[in-house]
Every structure is written in C-alpha cells, then in structure tokens.
Scaffold this motif. Structure first.
Motif, short mmCIF file in Angstrom:
data_model
loop_
_atom_site.label_atom_id
_atom_site.label_comp_id
_atom_site.label_asym_id
_atom_site.label_seq_id
_atom_site.Cartn_x
_atom_site.Cartn_y
_atom_site.Cartn_z
N GLY A 79 0.82 -1.20 0.00
CA GLY A 79 0.00 0.00 0.00
C GLY A 79 0.86 1.25 0.00
O GLY A 79 2.08 1.20 -0.17
N ASP A 80 0.22 2.39 0.22
CA ASP A 80 0.95 3.66 0.33
C ASP A 80 0.67 4.25 1.71
O ASP A 80 -0.34 4.92 1.93
CB ASP A 80 0.51 4.63 -0.76
N PRO A 81 1.57 4.02 2.67
CA PRO A 81 1.33 4.52 4.03
C PRO A 81 1.67 5.99 4.22
O PRO A 81 1.35 6.57 5.26
CB PRO A 81 2.26 3.64 4.87
N TYR A 82 2.34 6.60 3.25
CA TYR A 82 2.83 7.97 3.45
C TYR A 82 1.73 8.98 3.74
O TYR A 82 1.89 9.84 4.62
CB TYR A 82 3.68 8.40 2.25
N PRO A 83 0.59 8.95 3.03
CA PRO A 83 -0.46 9.91 3.38
C PRO A 83 -0.95 9.79 4.82
O PRO A 83 -1.43 10.77 5.39
CB PRO A 83 -1.59 9.56 2.40
N PHE A 84 -0.76 8.63 5.44
CA PHE A 84 -1.22 8.41 6.81
C PHE A 84 -0.21 8.94 7.84
O PHE A 84 -0.45 8.87 9.03
CB PHE A 84 -1.50 6.93 7.04
N GLN A 85 0.89 9.48 7.33
CA GLN A 85 1.82 10.20 8.20
C GLN A 85 2.10 11.59 7.63
O GLN A 85 3.11 12.21 7.96
CB GLN A 85 3.11 9.41 8.43
N GLY A 86 1.19 12.04 6.76
CA GLY A 86 1.24 13.40 6.25
C GLY A 86 2.39 13.69 5.30
O GLY A 86 2.86 14.82 5.22
N GLU A 87 2.82 12.68 4.54
CA GLU A 87 3.95 12.85 3.64
C GLU A 87 3.63 12.28 2.26
O GLU A 87 2.64 11.55 2.08
CB GLU A 87 5.20 12.15 4.20
N LYS A 88 4.50 12.60 1.30
CA LYS A 88 4.37 12.09 -0.05
C LYS A 88 5.36 10.95 -0.27
O LYS A 88 6.52 11.03 0.14
CB LYS A 88 4.63 13.20 -1.08
N ASN A 89 4.91 9.90 -0.91
CA ASN A 89 5.74 8.71 -1.13
C ASN A 89 6.86 9.02 -2.14
O ASN A 89 6.59 9.36 -3.30
CB ASN A 89 4.86 7.58 -1.67
N PRO A 90 8.14 8.91 -1.72
CA PRO A 90 9.23 9.20 -2.65
C PRO A 90 9.45 8.10 -3.69
O PRO A 90 10.20 8.30 -4.64
CB PRO A 90 10.45 9.32 -1.72
N TYR A 91 8.81 6.96 -3.48
CA TYR A 91 8.99 5.83 -4.40
C TYR A 91 7.68 5.43 -5.06
O TYR A 91 7.44 4.25 -5.33
CB TYR A 91 9.59 4.64 -3.64
N LEU A 92 6.84 6.41 -5.34
CA LEU A 92 5.53 6.12 -5.89
C LEU A 92 5.61 5.42 -7.24
O LEU A 92 4.84 4.49 -7.52
CB LEU A 92 4.72 7.42 -6.02
N GLN A 93 6.56 5.80 -8.07
CA GLN A 93 6.68 5.16 -9.38
C GLN A 93 7.08 3.69 -9.23
O GLN A 93 6.53 2.82 -9.92
CB GLN A 93 7.71 5.90 -10.24
#
Length: 621
Positions: A382-396
């Motif tokens: 999943g993408d946990p970054y939004p749940f700690q108020g950040e943007k995923n640096p490895y989204l691609q």
C-alpha cells in the motif's frame, strides 16, 4: 446467503476449541514461581537455570542460553546475529537490542552483479555480514545483567573445551551439508572429525569438542578478569572483552580467517560496528500492547496484521474455520507485501514510513481490500505515506511493483534453489529462540540466528560466520529500503515479541523458522487472546503457513496461494479453501517450535510453554 451463513455458524461451533486441560497437550505447562528459562536445546536451557541458581536475573540467564545455543550450533554459530526485547522492571519500559551485523567493505551491488548473481549467495564467505552475537550478548549483560562474563560464559566454555554429547539434529545438519563444509578449511577441521569414514561428522551422543572456540571464549573471560584486576567496574570489564573481540587479537584472527577463504570483512568493519539500544515499535490489540523490533527485521508485520485483524470478529468465525484461515491469510498477505517493499535498515536514509504503516487508519484502508470470496495472488504494497502526512518518494516504483523477474538462467553456484524442497528449506530456515523471566520482573525475548550449518568458520577463532547477506536485494524496484550497501544491515526475519497488559508483562514469545516466524507468532497470540488457550496449548496448536510473500532467502521467490495446513483439518474446510483458490499441502505438525511465557499476576506465577515441534525445552522453578 442464508445457507452459507448457517454453514459458517456450524463450522464455528464444530471447530471452536473446547477449554482444554494441560495434560491433554503433548508437553505440560511449565509452572514457576521464581523463574522460567526456555530455549532451543535442553542443555542450553540448563545453562540458563544455572545462572538463576547463582542468583542472576533473566538477562544473565538469557545470555548464558545464547552462549550455549551458539556453541551447540542450534541453528546458529557465534558469528551470527542477536536481536532481543528486554522488559526492565525498574523503568517499566521495553528496550530493543539490535546486534545485527552489517555488509562489509566491498560488498556492493556491482561486486555481486559482476559474479552473475541476482542476490548475494546463500552460503560461503561472501554470504557473511559482520558478527553480531558476541557484541549483543556482552552489551546486554553489561547493561542489564548482574553476573560476570566469566560466570555467564561458564557453561558454554565447558561445553566447547570439554565437549558435549552431540544431539541428533546437529549431526543430521552436518552430515547433510558435509560436501559444502569440506570447501572451507576450518569448518572441515572442526565439524568433520571423521573425514574419510562413512559418517564424517560426529555421531549422535559423541562428545563434540571445539578447542578453537574454547580458546576464544577464554580470551574474552581473560580480558574481563584483567580489567577487573586493574580496578575497572563490572560493566567496563565486560566491555573490555567486547573490545578484544572487535578490535583486538580475536578480531585480527577472525579477519585473517575470513579473507583466507575469500571473504570481505575487514578490521575496520569490525571496529566500526556497534550494538544499538533502541526503542521498539508497538501497537495495541484490544487493550494489549504488543512490542516488536523495528524495520530492520520483519517484526512490524505482526503489528500490521493485528491492526488489520482488529477490524474483524475472529472469535465468531471459529478457530481454523475456512473463514478464519482465509482472513488470516489475506491479512498476512497485506502486511507482508508492505514488508517486502518498505522494510530496511533505519540507520540508512530515507526513513522507513513506520508511523504510516502502523496507523490504525491505514490498517482499515488495507482491510477494505480483502476479497472475501477468494485468494488474491496479486496483493501489492500500500501507500502509508499519506497516513503520516507525507508524499511517497517511491511512488513510481510502487506502481510498477513487483518488478518483472529476468528470464530464467543457470543458477549461480551457492545462490539459487533448484527444487521445491530447497525452496521450503530456505523459507523455514531455522534458528533458535530464548525466553527468560524472573520474579523481580525482568523479561527477555531473543531470536538469535546466523552462522547455521553449513557455516564458514573464521580461522582459529572457532566462530561460524553469518549467512545473512542473502536477505539484501540488489534492485531498488524490489525494495528501495533494503538495497545492499557496505555498512548496512539486511532486513532480517528474526523477531522476538513482548506484550504488556495494564502496564505489566503479559506474554513473552518467539519462534524460529524464517518467513514463517511472524505467521506462527500471530496465530499463537490470537490463540491466547481470542480463544483462551494456555501458552502450551497455543504453542502446540495447528497453524497455517502462507508462502505468498517474497522469500527472504535464496532467490526470494513467492508462491501465491500456497498454503500449509495441519493434516487433521476436516474435509469441508479443505473443500471451501480449494474453492477460494488455495493450493494446499498438509503436515502432521504445523505449530512451529514456539516458546512463550505467560505472566499470571493474580497468582504471582509464571507459565512457560515450548511446542513439541522441535528440541525446544524449558526449566522453571
């Protein structure tokens, strides 16, 4: 729908376990008022008991058991890694011990790729990270123990110097891997005392002597005693022994021996490495605080799975009903997919998104992805970054995961599995475990490993080296947090566990078994908390094993939908799971060699459990 609901209700009633009594288990519960000591071998449990008899605390006992199991190669050597959780009753806090070795100088992606390897090898000198167990033992003892290093190493030193009767499991391991052991001079000399005979390793019951290891342990004791004679205090004296191992003559011989075999470890690697005292991560499951080590091991998987499962009524499903098994499998899939992409060494940037991964809201979002009708073989991180108020640096990379494997090619020597049997062997790759607790409130849970047979012994130290390098990846598309670099820790499988209830110790538990560890521990915990089992009942209870996550060893291959069940699972459960897309195999015992201590505060007693799956054994008083 009504028919399915009625069927589920009947299954829940049929499969919900009756309240059992201790005598119905294969082994009895260990009842103790003063202390409990449990580990992977009976002789090593005796070493722990000896420390309690000397007036030591649970840390002293755990360190003595660690030394003994390392000496017995159960399934680890002195050059492996140690990770522990310690409950300190003085502060009422849980401390993490990080004694995992690091990749040595020269261990780069380019180095292994030039050798035609997709991953570092499973065996041999190039599989070794720096030794962690000696440092972990000495730091734990210095910081939290009460006895001297001489006292704590006493049983292990006697076993190495005078020998001990070799148990059947160790004998089998040596004989099975003797052709590999013959490749390495010092391994051959120590572990194959009957070269040229039909059985070249020790016989069961034969007194097995390790003079080189005994000499190394004597040097550690000597360093401590010299420091005490110079007026150093207990802690300083133990750390003088630490310095002799990592910066003195022991280090020099270890590096010489490693490099003689073609390994990469340098004196600078040993001198720079150090044990980390850490704050563990935790979650609350129905009011019970569960503690695990952080992202350099797979421990947070248990916490993520509990967060997902807390959204479900597990008890109503019925113990090991088809619905329950499916729910566990899917929750584990989601948690392990996150492990496979996000876990790595937290001392190397960027920081792993642990706050998001352990968020209850993130767990709810993951639980919504469960397909209740069939297994999903394509579960992704999943993408946990939004749940700690950040943007995923490895989204691609996340969107393209999993990376497409290269076309099959001839396996590099020592690095790839060649059969289903090899796959399962690496998946379940064993180690040992240690649990200790005392009446003063000290609790220790340890899952040491590394340096298992077939290990390269480093020169005349008697120290068998780790094989943990294989747990790195070399392609960021697989896991950008766990890419091999010198000085970095590989993401390991080792995972001790502690749980507190109402601020007091509730359970101490761990298990050996590679990628099956967190699966077994999750089910053990739920057996106690949801189904009211004792620690011994839960330790022996039938577990399921998923192979859908990426294997942490060898060629890191997943097996989506593969499910191991206990052979007494009824036919209607098998039929329902087959309909859901599972590929099932069956075994007589599926509990894993789980060890645990339960804290009975109303009575002021300790309950110990060790499953009948392996040689694990405990002593209580």
């Amino acid at each position: 729908m009504l028919q399915r609901a009625l069927c589920g209700l009947i299954l829940a009633v049929v499969l919900a376990p009756p309240r059992l009594h201790a005598q119905q288990t294969a082994r009895p519960v260990l009842h103790g008022k003063h202390w409990v000591a449990i580990t992977g071998k009976p002789l090593a449990a005796t070493a722990g008991a000896m420390m309690f008899q000397k007036g030591g605390n649970a840390v002293d006992a755990a360190c003595a058991m660690l030394a003994a199991t390392s000496t017995m190669w159960d399934t680890l050597g002195w050059g492996g890694e140690t990770q522990a959780l310690i409950y300190d009753p003085r502060t009422r806090k849980v401390i993490g011990i990080n004694a995992l070795g690091v990749a040595p100088t020269g261990a780069t992606v380019e180095f292994f790729q030039k050798k035609g390897m997709r991953y570092p090898p499973e065996y041999g000198p190039l599989a070794a990270v720096t030794p962690g167990t000696p440092g972990g033992l000495m730091v734990m003892l210095a910081e939290y123990g009460t006895l001297s290093l001489r006292e704590v190493l006493g049983p292990a030193l006697q076993m190495a110097d005078e020998g001990y009767p070799m148990e059947a499991g160790g004998v089998r391991d040596i004989e099975r891997h003797k052709e590999k052991l013959k490749q390495w001079r010092y391994s051959r000399e120590v572990l194959l005392p009957h070269l040229g005979e039909a059985r070249e390793g020790p016989q069961p019951g034969e007194v097995f002597v390790q003079k080189d290891l005994a000499a190394t342990l004597k040097k550690l004791v000597e360093a401590e005693q010299q420091a005490l004679a110079q007026g150093k205090d207990r802690k300083q004296a133990i750390l003088a022994a630490y310095d002799r191992f990592y910066r003195g003559d022991i280090a020099q011989e270890l590096v010489r021996g490693v490099q003689e075999e073609g390994g990469l470890i340098t004196l600078e690697d040993l001198a720079r490495w150090k044990v980390q005292l850490e704050e563990p991560v935790k979650t609350a499951y129905k009011g019970i605080e569960v503690y695990k080590l952080t992202s350099w091991v797979q421990g947070p998987v248990l916490l993520q799975a509990l967060n997902i499962l807390e959204t479900q009524d597990l008890k109503a499903m019925g113990y090991n009903s088809a619905r329950y098994i499916h729910t566990l499998y899917q929750a584990m899939n989601l948690a392990f997919a996150d492990r496979d992409f996000y876990y790595g060494d937290p001392y190397f940037p960027p920081a792993e998104p642990l706050r998001g991964l352990l968020s209850k809201e993130y767990a709810k979002s993951r639980a919504k992805l469960i397909n209740w009708e069939k297994n999903d073989p394509n579960v992704k991180p999943g993408d946990p970054y939004p749940f700690q108020g950040e943007k995923n640096p490895y989204l691609q990379l996340l969107q393209q995961w999993p990376p497409k494997p290269p076309a099959p090619e001839k396996p590099a020597a020592g690095s790839q599995q060649t059969s289903i049997e090899d796959f399962e062997r690496t998946f379940y790759a064993g180690t040992t475990a240690i649990q200790a607790a005392d009446e003063k409130g000290w609790v220790v849970s340890v899952t040491p490993s590394g340096g298992w047979i077939p290990a390269v012994i480093a020169g005349r130290t008697g120290v068998g080296l780790s094989q943990r390098m294989q747990s790195f990846v070399m392609d960021p598309a697989e896991n950008p947090f766990n890419v091999l670099e010198p000085g970095k820790r590989p993401r390991a499988t080792l995972t001790p566990s502690l749980a507190l209830k109402n601020g007091k110790p509730f359970l101490s538990f761990s298990v050996q078994g590679g990628d099956s560890q967190e699966q077994n521990l999750l089910q053990f915990f739920l057996n106690v908390v949801e189904f009211g089992m004792t620690v011994q009942e839960s330790a022996e209870a039938a577990n399921i094993t998923s192979f859908q996550m990426r294997n942490s060893f060898g060629d890191h291959t997943p097996k989506p939908g593969k499910l191991v069940l206990q052979e007494q699972v009824p036919p209607w459960v098998r039929s329902e799971l087959k309909r859901m897309g599972y590929e099932m195999t069956f075994e007589a015992r599926t509990s894993g060699p789980i060890q645990a201590i339960y804290f009975d505060h109303p009575h002021g007693t300790l309950w110990g459990g060790a499953s009948n799956h392996g040689d694990d054994y405990g002593i209580a008083w």
